[in-house]
Design a protein around this motif. Structure first.
Motif, PDB file in Angstrom:
ATOM      1  N   ARG A  45       0.830  -1.217   0.000  1.00 24.28           N
ATOM      2  CA  ARG A  45       0.000   0.000   0.000  1.00 24.28           C
ATOM      3  C   ARG A  45       0.863   1.266   0.000  1.00 24.28           C
ATOM      4  O   ARG A  45       0.532   2.256  -0.647  1.00 24.28           O
ATOM      5  CB  ARG A  45      -0.944  -0.019   1.199  1.00 24.28           C
ATOM      6  N   ASP A  46       1.977   1.244   0.738  1.00 27.16           N
ATOM      7  CA  ASP A  46       2.863   2.410   0.774  1.00 27.16           C
ATOM      8  C   ASP A  46       3.484   2.673  -0.595  1.00 27.16           C
ATOM      9  O   ASP A  46       3.643   3.829  -0.998  1.00 27.16           O
ATOM     10  CB  ASP A  46       3.965   2.213   1.812  1.00 27.16           C
ATOM     11  N   GLU A  49       0.785   4.371  -2.701  1.00 25.89           N
ATOM     12  CA  GLU A  49       0.582   5.770  -2.315  1.00 25.89           C
ATOM     13  C   GLU A  49       1.716   6.658  -2.810  1.00 25.89           C
ATOM     14  O   GLU A  49       1.484   7.753  -3.316  1.00 25.89           O
ATOM     15  CB  GLU A  49       0.432   5.871  -0.796  1.00 25.89           C
ATOM     16  N   ARG A  53       1.509   9.708  -5.554  1.00 25.11           N
ATOM     17  CA  ARG A  53       1.963  11.058  -5.205  1.00 25.11           C
ATOM     18  C   ARG A  53       2.947  11.580  -6.239  1.00 25.11           C
ATOM     19  O   ARG A  53       2.887  12.751  -6.638  1.00 25.11           O
ATOM     20  CB  ARG A  53       2.627  11.046  -3.829  1.00 25.11           C
TER      21      ARG A  53
END
Length: 116
Positions: A45-46, A49, A53
């Motif tokens: 998930r990181d 993200e 970004r």
């Protein structure tokens, strides 16, 4: 009683080994006007993200990779391609090929990295 001993031994063995390390992986995002983003060495998930970004607004995740090298190539009119392979050069060549296969001209690698 024997079952309790075996269970206790298994619990202690698991505790001694410690928690399993978090699996790192990479994610690739793309968006309008040829925007792209890539992140690697993060948890699932990181990584997503971070890639989103880097890419910017209205981007979406288009792929994941783990323990590989990845590259993103972008061409004229927003065409792009990406690939994840065992070696950086192969990832770059295949990303350019994917970009061309999607109608891109003058495709060039914009982002590259290895998740190892």
């Amino acid at each position: 009683m024997r079952a309790s001993f075996v269970l206790a031994a298994l619990v202690l063995a698991g505790t001694a080994l410690g928690p399993a390390p978090a699996r790192a992986e990479g994610a690739i995002a793309s968006g309008p006007e040829g925007r792209v983003g890539m992140a690697y060495g993060y948890r699932h998930r990181d990584a997503e993200e971070r890639a989103l970004r880097e890419c910017g607004p209205r981007c979406q995740i288009v792929g994941h990779f783990e323990r590989q090298c990845a590259a993103i190539a972008v061409g004229a009119r927003g065409a792009f391609g990406w690939a994840a392979r065992d070696r950086p050069g192969r990832a770059e060549e295949d990303a350019v090929g994917e970009c061309r296969a999607h109608g891109g001209r003058e495709c060039r690698v914009q982002v590259r990295g290895c998740d190892r």
